[in-house]
Scaffold this active site. Structure first.
Site, PDB file in Angstrom:
ATOM      1  N   ARG A   1     105.028   8.395 -13.335  1.00 22.01           N
ATOM      2  CA  ARG A   1     105.600   8.700 -14.638  1.00 22.01           C
ATOM      3  C   ARG A   1     106.468   9.968 -14.635  1.00 22.01           C
ATOM      4  O   ARG A   1     107.180  10.234 -15.591  1.00 22.01           O
ATOM      5  CB  ARG A   1     104.470   8.811 -15.681  1.00 22.01           C
ATOM      6  CG  ARG A   1     103.873   7.459 -16.027  1.00 22.01           C
ATOM      7  CD  ARG A   1     102.525   7.584 -16.719  1.00 22.01           C
ATOM      8  NE  ARG A   1     101.426   7.809 -15.772  1.00 22.01           N
ATOM      9  CZ  ARG A   1     100.146   7.942 -16.121  1.00 22.01           C
ATOM     10  NH1 ARG A   1      99.806   7.895 -17.389  1.00 22.01           N
ATOM     11  NH2 ARG A   1      99.207   8.143 -15.209  1.00 22.01           N
TER      12      ARG A   1
ATOM     13  N   THR B   1      91.602   5.914  -7.767  1.00 14.16           N
ATOM     14  CA  THR B   1      90.818   7.149  -7.679  1.00 14.16           C
ATOM     15  C   THR B   1      89.477   6.928  -6.958  1.00 14.16           C
ATOM     16  O   THR B   1      88.996   7.807  -6.252  1.00 14.16           O
ATOM     17  CB  THR B   1      90.552   7.720  -9.087  1.00 14.16           C
ATOM     18  OG1 THR B   1      90.113   6.654  -9.947  1.00 14.16           O
ATOM     19  CG2 THR B   1      91.807   8.320  -9.691  1.00 14.16           C
TER      20      THR B   1
END
Ligand code: UD1
Ligand code: CA
Length: 464
Positions: free
Chosen positions: A16, A80
């Protein structure tokens, strides 16, 4: 006391951010993003630290030169959960508590992390995760709770139903876990979700099905857990951080005439009753004394000003030392290795580099002083240039005490002028000058009276 181990996740690209630079290397408050969380985590004195890197791994590693951390490369960013599993080998035989943080969440306070570890120990939990309640929870994983208010799972924004998206309690992205539970649970995490990633928060549900104690710890000030995912968030946080630093210095007795345009980095220190004007940047290890005056548009990096220094409008100082009472600018450029004695005056359009100027010496106009040592009470006239470079090597110039350097002097280094030398204006000096001597270039001055009028008449005649 149980040991603490730290795992910092910093392998993601940060899609992003739309950047070629790994997200954790974007700078916040003058330093790479991930060093904020790392610095805070290290204040807890962990016995082992592992940092998961991937995107721009080499560059990230180079941004932290201190010892005592294990760098673990996650070749593909599979999520993650996968990232944490990558460090398993570094925690063999580790029986303490693991603190897991993200490199893109910079503002956690040491006390907050300590309190979370304490809560985890008191409750004897297998996993404790930090939560926060946000007015605008968008983008964060949402905390799901059962009828009794106990945590029942975490759902990521992209996998959430509309009803789940309305939940305002979010996963802050900081966890404390027992290594034994964590690594075993991670082996069971799958990637059946919208992003096709192995999610670390999925260990919550796995733990619950195993009947393990999963605790939550709510952070009081939700600003601490804000993450950086976009450039807009980076700019907003930079501003918030700056406001915090500026407030601290104002509370400590420093006047900031326009805090909105004053940029002070973390490592800077400023003495009382110093006044700082608009558009000033104090960077790196800059140290400012008491009662200094910085008029404005100043850009200081790793520079030390003693008390009562006056920087007039528009100056750039890098790795310099300036003694008490000196006056600099407007429009001066002091480059690395400049050291100015007490009450030195540097005026407009003067550049110094590797220059040491003794007490009371003045260079008030239009000069280049590079690789030079100047004594005390010397006056450097307008347009003086040290010719320090012959295209191959740099050479030094040395000028004694009480020297009068006339305007438009050219000093061809290596060269030395003794004390009390008097340099006539427009002199080019190529040899050493003994103390007390006068030096001038013997050039005949010729005068032709009435020359201008003759010239003009001639030009007019040629036009007609
Ligand atoms: C994550 C949490 C979300 C939480 C939020 C808090 C997951 C799946 N979601 O979301 O519940 O609300 O943090 O800030 O964990 N990373 C790696 N390797 C990977 C993927 C990520 O090292 O394969 C690192 C990233 O560099 C980043 C951190 O892990 O530092 C978090 O990843 P990110 O993609 O930013 O997760 P969020 O979407 O913010
Ligand atoms: Ca994030």
């Amino acid at each position: 006391m149980k040991e603490i181990g730290v795992i910092l996740l910093a392998a993601g690209q940060g899609t992003r951010m739309k950047s070629n630079l790994p997200k954790v290397l974007h700078r916040l408050g003058g330093k790479p993003l991930f060093l904020h969380a790392l610095g805070t985590a290290r204040e807890l004195k962990p016995s082992r630290v592992a940092i998961v890197i991937g995107h721009g791994a080499e560059a990230v590693r180079e941004a932290y030169c201190e010892q005592g951390v294990n760098w673990v490369v996650q070749k593909k960013q599979l999520g993650t959960g996968h990232a944490v599993l990558c460090v398993k080998g570094h925690f063999c035989g580790f029986t303490g508590d693991l603190l897991i943080l993200s490199g893109d969440v910079p503002l956690f306070k040491e006390q907050t992390l300590r309190a979370m570890v304490r809560a985890h120990r008191e409750r004897n939990a297998a996993l404790t995760l930090m939560t926060a309640v946000l007015d605008a929870p968008m983008g964060y994983g949402r905390i799901l709770r059962d009828m009794c208010g106990e945590i029942s799972g975490i759902v990521e924004e992209r996998d959430a139903t509309d009803a789940q998206k309305r939940v305002q309690e979010v996963n802050a992205g900081a966890y404390v876990a027992s290594p034994e539970f964590l690594f075993a649970a991670l082996e069971q995490v799958d990637n059946k979700n919208r992003q096709g990633e192995y999610y670390l928060p999925d260990v919550v549900t796995i733990g619950l099905t195993q009947g393990k104690r999963i605790a939550t710890f709510r952070v009081d000030d939700s600003r601490e857990m804000l993450g950086i995912n976009t450039r807009e968030e980076l700019a907003a946080m930079e501003k918030a951080l700056q406001e915090q630093i500026n407030r601290k210095w104002m509370n400590d007795g420093v006047t900031l005439q326009d805090p909105q345009t004053t940029y002070i980095e973390d490592g800077v220190s400023i003495g009382r009753d110093t006044v700082i004007g608009p558009n000033s940047h104090l960077r790196g290890r800059t140290i400012i004394g008491e009662r200094c005056q910085i008029d404005g548009s100043a850009y200081l990096t790793d520079t030390e000003l003693e008390d009562e220094v006056h920087l007039r409008f528009s100056v750039v100082l890098t790795s310099c030392r300036v003694a008490r009472g000196a006056i600099i600018g407007p429009f001066a450029h002091l480059r690395p290795g400049t050291s100015l004695g007490r009450d030195v005056h540097i005026g407009n359009f003067v550049e110094c580099k590797e220059a040491t100027l003794g007490e009371g010496t003045k260079a008030n106009h239009l000069s280049y002083l590079g690789d030079v040592t100047v004594g005390k009470q010397t006056n450097i006239g307008a347009g003086t240039i040290t010719c320090n470079y012959d295209g191959f090597k740099k050479y030094r110039t040395s000028i004694g005490d009480r020297v009068q350097v006339g305007s438009d002097t050219t000093l061809v280094a290596p060269i030395s002028l003794g004390d009390d030398v008097y340099v006539a204006t427009a002199t080019t000096i190529r040899h050493d000058i003994p103390a007390g001597a006068l030096v001038f270039n013997d050039r005949e001055e010729r005068v032709r009276e009435g020359w201008t009028e003759q010239k003009r008449n001639k030009m007019r005649g040629s036009k007609n």
